[in-house]
Design a protein around this motif. Structure first.
Motif, short mmCIF file in Angstrom:
data_model
loop_
_atom_site.label_atom_id
_atom_site.label_comp_id
_atom_site.label_asym_id
_atom_site.label_seq_id
_atom_site.Cartn_x
_atom_site.Cartn_y
_atom_site.Cartn_z
N ARG A 1 0.92 -1.35 0.11
CA ARG A 1 -0.12 -0.03 -0.30
C ARG A 1 1.51 1.31 -0.41
O ARG A 1 0.15 2.43 0.26
N GLY A 2 2.05 1.21 -0.42
CA GLY A 2 3.26 2.74 -0.65
C GLY A 2 3.98 2.55 0.55
O GLY A 2 4.00 2.43 1.52
N HIS A 3 5.32 2.88 0.71
CA HIS A 3 5.68 3.69 2.06
C HIS A 3 4.56 4.42 2.89
O HIS A 3 5.25 4.48 3.55
N HIS A 4 4.19 4.85 1.52
CA HIS A 4 3.29 6.15 2.04
C HIS A 4 1.78 6.48 1.87
O HIS A 4 1.80 6.05 0.59
N LEU A 5 0.99 5.80 1.79
CA LEU A 5 -0.50 6.27 1.98
C LEU A 5 -1.02 7.62 2.49
O LEU A 5 -1.33 7.45 3.72
N LEU A 6 -1.65 8.75 1.91
CA LEU A 6 -1.71 9.70 1.86
C LEU A 6 -3.34 9.73 1.45
O LEU A 6 -3.68 9.72 0.31
N THR A 7 -4.08 10.71 2.62
CA THR A 7 -5.33 11.30 2.25
C THR A 7 -5.18 12.97 1.77
O THR A 7 -4.76 13.59 3.26
N LEU A 8 -5.43 12.83 0.47
CA LEU A 8 -5.45 14.24 0.40
C LEU A 8 -6.59 14.74 -0.65
O LEU A 8 -7.51 14.80 -1.25
N LEU B 1 0.78 24.06 -2.93
CA LEU B 1 -0.46 23.53 -3.13
C LEU B 1 -1.22 22.79 -2.26
O LEU B 1 -0.33 22.16 -1.75
N GLY B 2 -1.60 23.53 -1.28
CA GLY B 2 -2.56 23.63 -0.04
C GLY B 2 -2.64 21.84 0.06
O GLY B 2 -2.57 21.23 0.76
N PHE B 3 -3.32 21.10 -1.34
CA PHE B 3 -3.99 19.94 -0.89
C PHE B 3 -2.72 19.30 -0.42
O PHE B 3 -3.26 18.03 -0.09
N LEU B 4 -1.32 19.18 -0.85
CA LEU B 4 -0.74 18.38 -1.32
C LEU B 4 0.03 18.33 -0.16
O LEU B 4 1.20 18.26 0.09
N ARG B 5 0.21 19.36 0.81
CA ARG B 5 1.17 19.62 2.61
C ARG B 5 0.96 18.20 3.07
O ARG B 5 2.43 18.03 3.39
N PRO B 6 0.18 16.88 3.12
CA PRO B 6 0.42 15.47 3.61
C PRO B 6 1.79 15.62 2.33
O PRO B 6 3.24 14.53 2.87
N LEU B 7 2.37 15.97 1.62
CA LEU B 7 3.21 15.06 0.29
C LEU B 7 4.22 16.14 0.73
O LEU B 7 5.56 15.44 0.88
N ALA B 8 3.95 16.98 1.26
CA ALA B 8 5.36 17.95 1.70
C ALA B 8 5.39 17.67 2.49
O ALA B 8 6.85 18.04 3.25
N ASP B 9 4.56 17.10 4.12
CA ASP B 9 5.44 16.08 5.06
C ASP B 9 6.55 15.69 4.78
O ASP B 9 7.38 15.78 5.47
N VAL B 10 6.10 14.42 4.12
CA VAL B 10 7.08 13.21 3.74
C VAL B 10 8.51 13.79 2.45
O VAL B 10 9.35 12.88 3.99
N PHE B 11 8.13 14.89 2.32
CA PHE B 11 9.30 15.42 1.61
C PHE B 11 10.29 16.07 2.69
O PHE B 11 10.96 16.18 2.82
#
Length: 183
Positions: free
Chosen positions: A99-106, A163-173
């Motif tokens: 299910r991925g290294h990170h399964l994010l809800t955006l 890109l506010g809705f991609l903030r969870p991805l920013a947290d991973v990076f």
């Protein structure tokens, strides 16, 4: 790859919210990831990687690893011609984390979509990543010309913060960038 960032402070979805699933495969070399800017957003640069939206056929395919892996494999095959060693490394990542290294809800409020996106970070030995892979026709349509390259993860942060809705991805990076700084 690390703990899943919390999405607790995200906007909850409503009954009319559409739920979509997707898979993304980031190839990684040290503190760099292979990325490009999306061709469909020239006015607001949006870095991305290979992968995309799950099709109905991905969800119904008979595969022990599940629909996120089926989607990731299909998207890679459609978008890019990868060396066999890269594909083998991706397969190892799928086996380790189906299910991925990170399964994010955006939450993409502008389109009323809640995305569930599996992200894999596939580490490649430095010698394996000297040349860029060749884009297939789907990849050429999705990638802004001349933007496919290895980028430090820290360089992607400002784009994802905007890109506010991609903030969870920013947290991973951000966590990835911090871990490379602390080595």
């Amino acid at each position: 790859v690390g703990p899943l960032p919390s999405n607790e402070n995200r906007t909850p979805h409503t009954a009319s919210t559409r739920i979509r699933r997707a898979a993304k495969v980031w190839f990684q070399r040290g503190d760099r990831v292979l990325s490009f800017f999306r061709a469909d957003s020239p006015d607001r640069l949006n870095p991305d990687t290979f992968g995309g939206t799950m099709d109905e056929s991905d969800e119904t395919a008979a595969d022990d690893l599940g629909p996120y892996v089926v989607c990731a494999r299909r998207e890679l095959a459609e978008e890019v011609a990868l060396p066999s060693t890269w594909l083998a490394a991706a397969e190892e990542a799928y086996l380790a984390s189906p299910r991925g290294h990170h399964l994010l809800t955006l939450h993409q409020a502008s389109k009323n979509i809640e995305w569930h996106v599996a992200h894999w970070f596939v580490r490649l030995p430095s010698g394996e990543a000297e040349q860029l892979p060749l884009l297939r026709p789907d990849g050429r349509r999705e990638v802004m010309t001349g933007t496919l390259r290895w980028r430090p993860v820290a360089d992607l942060l400002p784009y994802y913060w905007q890109l506010g809705f991609l903030r969870p991805l920013a947290d991973v990076f951000e966590a990835m960038a911090d871990s490379h700084e602390n080595r």
